[in-house]
Structure formats: C-alpha cells, structure tokens
Design a protein around this motif. Structure first.
Motif, mmCIF file in Angstrom:
data_model
loop_
_atom_site.group_PDB
_atom_site.id
_atom_site.type_symbol
_atom_site.label_atom_id
_atom_site.label_comp_id
_atom_site.label_asym_id
_atom_site.label_seq_id
_atom_site.Cartn_x
_atom_site.Cartn_y
_atom_site.Cartn_z
ATOM 1 N N SER A 142 0.829 -1.210 0.000
ATOM 2 C CA SER A 142 0.000 0.000 0.000
ATOM 3 C C SER A 142 0.861 1.257 0.000
ATOM 4 C CB SER A 142 -0.935 0.006 1.212
ATOM 5 O OG SER A 142 -0.203 0.102 2.415
ATOM 6 N N LYS A 143 2.172 1.092 0.213
ATOM 7 C CA LYS A 143 3.112 2.217 0.095
ATOM 8 C C LYS A 143 3.660 2.314 -1.330
ATOM 9 C CE LYS A 143 2.978 2.878 4.619
ATOM 10 N NZ LYS A 143 4.121 3.126 5.493
ATOM 11 N N GLY A 144 3.209 1.410 -2.208
ATOM 12 C CA GLY A 144 3.654 1.423 -3.599
ATOM 13 C C GLY A 144 4.953 0.690 -3.832
ATOM 14 N N VAL A 145 5.362 -0.165 -2.889
ATOM 15 C CA VAL A 145 6.627 -0.896 -3.008
ATOM 16 C C VAL A 145 6.340 -2.365 -3.297
ATOM 17 C CG1 VAL A 145 8.750 -1.591 -1.838
ATOM 18 C CG2 VAL A 145 7.809 0.696 -1.451
ATOM 19 N N GLY A 146 6.962 -2.876 -4.343
ATOM 20 C CA GLY A 146 6.878 -4.292 -4.649
ATOM 21 C C GLY A 146 8.131 -5.004 -4.183
ATOM 22 N N VAL A 147 7.975 -6.182 -3.584
ATOM 23 C CA VAL A 147 9.108 -6.966 -3.079
ATOM 24 C C VAL A 147 9.130 -8.300 -3.823
ATOM 25 C CG1 VAL A 147 10.232 -7.962 -1.062
ATOM 26 C CG2 VAL A 147 8.842 -5.894 -0.815
ATOM 27 N N TYR A 148 10.264 -8.596 -4.437
ATOM 28 C CA TYR A 148 10.418 -9.832 -5.204
ATOM 29 C C TYR A 148 11.553 -10.652 -4.601
ATOM 30 C CZ TYR A 148 7.189 -7.979 -8.657
ATOM 31 O OH TYR A 148 6.061 -7.481 -9.277
ATOM 32 N N PHE A 149 11.239 -11.871 -4.197
ATOM 33 C CA PHE A 149 12.222 -12.760 -3.590
ATOM 34 C C PHE A 149 12.829 -13.654 -4.667
ATOM 35 C CE2 PHE A 149 9.275 -11.714 -0.161
ATOM 36 C CZ PHE A 149 10.148 -11.377 0.860
ATOM 37 N N ILE A 150 14.156 -13.762 -4.655
ATOM 38 C CA ILE A 150 14.867 -14.613 -5.605
ATOM 39 C C ILE A 150 15.579 -15.700 -4.810
ATOM 40 C CG2 ILE A 150 16.641 -14.746 -7.374
ATOM 41 C CD1 ILE A 150 15.136 -11.387 -6.592
ATOM 42 N N THR A 151 15.275 -16.947 -5.114
ATOM 43 C CA THR A 151 15.863 -18.045 -4.365
ATOM 44 C C THR A 151 15.840 -19.302 -5.225
ATOM 45 O OG1 THR A 151 15.807 -19.167 -2.215
ATOM 46 C CG2 THR A 151 13.686 -18.799 -3.316
ATOM 47 N N GLN A 152 16.515 -20.342 -4.763
ATOM 48 C CA GLN A 152 16.604 -21.561 -5.569
ATOM 49 C C GLN A 152 15.319 -22.374 -5.535
ATOM 50 O OE1 GLN A 152 20.111 -23.959 -5.165
ATOM 51 N NE2 GLN A 152 21.489 -22.204 -5.012
ATOM 52 N N ASN A 153 14.662 -22.378 -4.369
ATOM 53 C CA ASN A 153 13.481 -23.214 -4.222
ATOM 54 C C ASN A 153 12.384 -22.424 -3.519
ATOM 55 O OD1 ASN A 153 11.609 -25.319 -3.352
ATOM 56 N ND2 ASN A 153 13.238 -26.775 -3.809
ATOM 57 N N PRO A 154 11.152 -22.487 -4.009
ATOM 58 C CA PRO A 154 10.068 -21.775 -3.317
ATOM 59 C C PRO A 154 9.925 -22.187 -1.852
ATOM 60 C CG PRO A 154 9.335 -22.541 -5.461
ATOM 61 C CD PRO A 154 10.680 -23.155 -5.230
ATOM 62 N N ALA A 155 10.355 -23.410 -1.527
ATOM 63 C CA ALA A 155 10.261 -23.876 -0.142
ATOM 64 C C ALA A 155 11.161 -23.082 0.798
ATOM 65 C CB ALA A 155 10.614 -25.365 -0.070
ATOM 66 N N ASP A 156 12.101 -22.301 0.236
ATOM 67 C CA ASP A 156 12.963 -21.467 1.074
ATOM 68 C C ASP A 156 12.190 -20.316 1.715
ATOM 69 O OD1 ASP A 156 15.145 -23.005 0.327
ATOM 70 O OD2 ASP A 156 15.680 -21.697 -1.344
ATOM 71 N N VAL A 157 11.036 -19.978 1.160
ATOM 72 C CA VAL A 157 10.226 -18.864 1.641
ATOM 73 C C VAL A 157 9.077 -19.415 2.477
ATOM 74 C CG1 VAL A 157 8.849 -16.854 0.959
ATOM 75 C CG2 VAL A 157 10.807 -17.559 -0.426
ATOM 76 N N PRO A 158 8.886 -18.916 3.705
ATOM 77 C CA PRO A 158 7.779 -19.405 4.542
ATOM 78 C C PRO A 158 6.439 -19.313 3.817
ATOM 79 C CG PRO A 158 9.236 -18.016 5.834
ATOM 80 C CD PRO A 158 9.692 -17.907 4.413
ATOM 81 N N GLU A 159 5.577 -20.277 4.105
ATOM 82 C CA GLU A 159 4.320 -20.411 3.362
ATOM 83 C C GLU A 159 3.454 -19.162 3.455
ATOM 84 O OE1 GLU A 159 0.544 -23.528 3.063
ATOM 85 O OE2 GLU A 159 2.295 -23.981 4.311
ATOM 86 N N ASP A 160 3.385 -18.546 4.645
ATOM 87 C CA ASP A 160 2.533 -17.362 4.804
ATOM 88 C C ASP A 160 3.007 -16.203 3.935
ATOM 89 O OD1 ASP A 160 0.927 -18.678 6.580
ATOM 90 O OD2 ASP A 160 1.905 -17.871 8.377
ATOM 91 N N ILE A 161 4.317 -16.110 3.724
ATOM 92 C CA ILE A 161 4.861 -15.056 2.867
ATOM 93 C C ILE A 161 4.718 -15.457 1.403
ATOM 94 C CG2 ILE A 161 6.972 -13.805 2.250
ATOM 95 C CD1 ILE A 161 7.811 -14.082 5.186
ATOM 96 N N LEU A 162 4.944 -16.742 1.121
ATOM 97 C CA LEU A 162 4.824 -17.240 -0.246
ATOM 98 C C LEU A 162 3.422 -16.979 -0.800
ATOM 99 C CD1 LEU A 162 6.550 -18.835 -2.336
ATOM 100 C CD2 LEU A 162 5.483 -20.921 -1.462
#
Length: 527
Positions: A313-333
């Motif tokens: 809502s502040k107009g900022v997009g965040v893009y995560f780059i990693t080898q496996n989607p499992a590296d990112v917690p499910e709630d954030i994914l």
C-alpha cells in the motif's frame, strides 16, 4: 523502443500497461507480461543454479526502469552490473539472443544501457551506503549479532540509556563506548532497568568485534542513506536501477540479510500510503532470500510477513529470488502474486516432494502438467504466472524469457568508474562524517570526572599527611591525642578515581580504543 511498446506489439493490449517478459515456449504463443498496476503485489523468481534467474531479474529491472519505476537489487555474483552498459553484437550469445527475439516476436530488439547507481557497503565498487546504529535499532542489531535473549535485553538497555542520557549512537565506537559505561556502572543501571551482567556486556562486545572484522564498521556512520536517493528517475523519465555490490558482502550472510531487511523496514516506515497506484513507486529485489529465513525466529518471520503484506500500500513491490520456493515461509509465499519458476531438479525424494509443492502454487493449465514442465524447462525458459485483471493469478504458461537489451555479465573497472562519476549522488556519501556523539560525550564525562577526582584527591592527600604527622606527634606529645582526626578517603572513592582516569585514557586515543577491544574478553567472563 520501450518495453511497454513490446508488450503492446505482442498482446494487442493498449501500450504502457505492462512489461513484456517473454512468450512462445513449447509451441505456445501467449505473451507473458507483468502488469504495472500489479507490480506492487510482490513476486517470486525461483530455480536451480544456472537456470536463468539472473537474466529474468535483469530483464524485469530493464522493463521497470523503462516504465519509470526505480529498482533496488543486490548483485551477488557481480553480473548484474551489465545493466549499465549496452549489449554488443560481438557478445558470444548475440546470435542466440536474436534467434530468441525472433521466436517470441520481440520486435525491434536492440541493445541499450540503463541508468544505474552503484552502491557498496564497503565503498569499493560503489557509493558508500551507511546508516546509524540508532536507525538500525536494537532489534535489527540483535538479529545481526545473533544475540541471546539476555544479550538482546542488554542491547535494549543501551538504546534506552542513549535516549535518556542524550548519547547519540551513530557508529560502532559509540555503541562500544556506551557498553563499556554500562558494564562499569552495572549496579546502578541494574536498579533502573534490570540486572546487567558484565559477562553479558563482554559477550556483546566480542560479537561486535567479529562484526568489525567483517568490515561492518563501514556500514554505521554518517552521512546516512536518504531513501529518496533510491527512488530517482533520470532526465528521460526512466527509473534508476540501484545495484548493491554483494559479492564480498555474501561473506557475512547475516549482515547481508539484516541490512536488506532494515532497508525494507525503513521504506515501510517512511513512505506514505498511496493505495493502488498505476505503477509501483519502487521495486525491491531480495536475492538469496533463504538467508533471511534460515534459522530465523518466528517473531522475525512474522515481522517480515507483516511488512510484505502492508508495504504494497506504500507502492513498493518486493520480489524474492531463491533456488526453491520452499525457502520462503508459506505465509509469505502466499502473498507473492507474480511468479517466474525456472527449472527445479528432482534427484531425491525431498526434491520430488518440493517439486510437487512448487507446482501446486500455480493455476492449472489443461494443456500440460505443471510439475513436468518445471522439471523440463531449459535454461532461459520458465513456468510463469502473472496477476491479471482484478488481481486474479494467471494460468501457468511455459515461457521463453526475452533476451536482455543491456550487457549480460560483469563490466570493466573503467565502465564502473564512468557510471560512478556520472551518478546523481556522486560525492554525496563518499566522505564519512564523525560528529559529536556518544563516544565523544562519554570521553568528556570521563575526563571531567578524572579532573574532579584529582582535585578532590589533592586536599585529601594533604589531610592524610597531616594525620600522619599527628600520629607521629601523639607518640611524643600527649596533648596531640585530644585533637580530632580527619576522615580518610574511602576505598570506593579511590576505585572511582582510578576508573575515571583509566576510562579517560582508554577513550582518548586510538591505541586506547584498541586496548578496550582487546581486553574485554579477559575483563569480562564469557557467558
């Protein structure tokens, strides 16, 4: 030619509504675009090493820049610097790029450079990037130092004392001096804020020493980074691409992850609410995202989830780059609406399980198996899904990623130097400023205390000599026995005097400061 124009040529939609990412994979002709109005809905770029994540990151940065959106990214391998230089016909992949462009209908493909600002925490490959200890705060600093609960409590006391005693914490020497002060006054401070063990202070000091040895001292100080310098556009209206040199920084992964998390938090705190803008105000790429979540306490993961949910809502997009989607917690994914999934390998049972889970995160396409596609896509090809109208996830598609217009790979030192010289912030951050702060103020206090102690000691010494004379006189003069004795200085006074003098000497010289660092391990017992 802009990326918006390419998008229009490939999709038939109105020009300017999205960034052309690619298309034409596996016999299908659907053009894949990242809609600008959903660019702040966050995203994921995943895939095994060598499958093309860096190229995807590069072409997204190009498209966002063309759309007037500033970008911040970390260059972990040193190859994203090529964004500052136009591609070349002599590049070994030139023919492959031209063939790819023709295959996906990338009309009028040509090479060009983009406006880049280089940054470096160490000040070697870019403009120095600094923050103050106070701005980093006790929570982030404790995370960076991997402090225990008791040590984090002591750190919070240090920051509270800094505020109440007007002792600004700007750089690490400020923090170290304040910790010495707390350790030497632990009894009195403990009555106000809770017990502080000297061993706890010593453990924090040793961790700060490790941080200094990793070069982190250069991160803390002034002039501190102004977030507005990350959100610039050039004279042509293109968003500047901010590239943080991270090849050396990756040697200190906690420092890397904590710095980027701090920067994200600062953006969240300082930027105003904009609702649903036509395009993002800034897009933030978090490479090697697993470093943020490895062994992270649940409280920290919850904080990241909260920031990710609200910062859009502040107009900022965040893009995560990693080898496996499992590296990112499910709630954030679950909050990452735009996805580019490069190939995943499935050599083990764990790999196959994670592959199935990755496939389940996409909207089914009846034309092919998503699980099979993720295993089969080649380098430069991916399974993609971007948000469509009303924010609905698009159907998964096999996509040939378009070739970059800028140079693919590292640049020469001369090319980097030219970009730094032409930077809009050239000279602004290059020279560090060391203004009056906790270190200098504690130094003056210690000096004043030492001088006061010396003045008090002079008459006390004369009185002691008089008492000695009186004692001798009593031996020979019975009348002297009736004369009153003067009170002798207490042992605590002499201890305070000794500490004041020692503290003033230690803080007063470079060698003294080195001594403080060196003796803390033996002065305070390990936890």
């Amino acid at each position: 030619m802009t990326e918006a124009a390419v998008s229009g040529n490939n999709s038939g939609d109105k020009m300017g509504d999205g960034i052309f990412v690619g298309g034409g994979g596996a016999g299908y002709e659907e053009a894949q675009r990242l809609l600008l109005k959903f660019g702040n809905r966050h995203g994921l770029i995943a895939g095994a090493t060598g499958t093309g994540k860096s190229v995807t990151l590069q072409i997204l940065a190009e498209g966002l820049s063309d759309a007037g959106v500033p970008v911040f990214m970390a260059d972990v391998k040193g190859d994203l610097a090529g964004l500052a230089v136009a591609g070349s016909d002599s590049f070994k992949l030139h023919d492959a790029f031209m063939k790819r462009a023709a295959t996906i209908g990338y009309a009028d493909y040509h090479y060009r450079a983009f406006p880049v600002t280089f940054w470096d925490l160490y000040g070697e490959q870019g403009h120095p990037i600094r923050t103050t200890v106070s701005e980093m705060g006790p929570l982030m600093l404790s995370r960076m130092l991997e402090l225990s609960e008791a040590q984090e409590g002591a750190m919070n006391i240090a920051f509270r004392l800094s505020d109440e005693e007007q002792l600004p914490l700007l750089d690490l020497k400020d923090l170290r001096a304040l910790l010495v002060f707390i350790g030497e006054n632990a009894d009195e401070i403990g009555l106000r804020y809770g017990n502080v063990e000297k061993s706890t202070i010593g453990a924090i000091q040793r961790r700060l020493l490790v941080l200094e040895n990793q070069g982190a001292a250069q991160l803390f100080g002034e002039p501190a980074l102004e977030l507005s310098d990350l959100m610039r556009v050039d004279a042509d209206g293109r968003g500047r691409i901010n590239i943080l040199a991270a090849d050396k920084l990756m040697g200190a992964p906690k420092l890397y992850a904590t710095f980027l998390l701090w920067l994200l938090s600062e953006l969240f705190e300082e930027l105003p609410e904009v609702g649903n803008p036509e395009k993002p105000k800034l897009v933030f790429f978090f490479d090697e995202a697993h470093l943020l979540f490895d062994d992270a306490p649940k409280a920290l993961v919850d904080k990241v989830e909260q920031v990710a949910r609200l910062i859009r809502s502040k107009g900022v997009g965040v893009y995560f780059i990693t080898q496996n989607p499992a590296d990112v917690p499910e709630d954030i994914l679950g909050q990452l609406g735009n996805r580019v999934q490069h190939a995943l390998r499935a050599f083990t049972a764990k790999d196959r399980k994670e592959l199935r889970m990755a496939a389940q995160n996409y909207r089914d396409n009846p034309r092919f198996s998503i699980e099979d596609a993720i295993k089969e896509v080649g380098t430069g090809e991916a399974v993609t899904s971007f948000l469509e109208d009303k924010g609905v996830p698009g159907v998964a598609e096999r996509t040939l990623i378009r070739p970059p217009a800028s140079h693919l790979g590292p640049i020469t030192p001369d090319q980097r130097a030219a970009a730094l010289a032409a930077s809009p912030v050239a000279g602004k951050y290059d020279t560090a400023i060391d203004r009056d702060s906790a270190f200098e103020r504690l130094q003056r206090r210690a000096k004043a205390a030492a001088e006061a102690a010396e003045k008090a000691a002079a008459p006390a010494g004369a009185e002691a000599a008089a008492d000695e004379g009186l004692t001798s006189a009593r031996r020979y003069d019975p009348k002297a026995a009736s004369r009153p004795r003067r009170a002798a200085s207490s042992r605590s006074d002499s201890v305070a005097t000794a500490f004041a003098k020692s503290f003033a000497r230690q803080l007063g010289s470079r060698s003294g400061r080195a001594l403080v660092r060196g003796i803390l391990g033996s002065l305070f017992k390990a936890r």
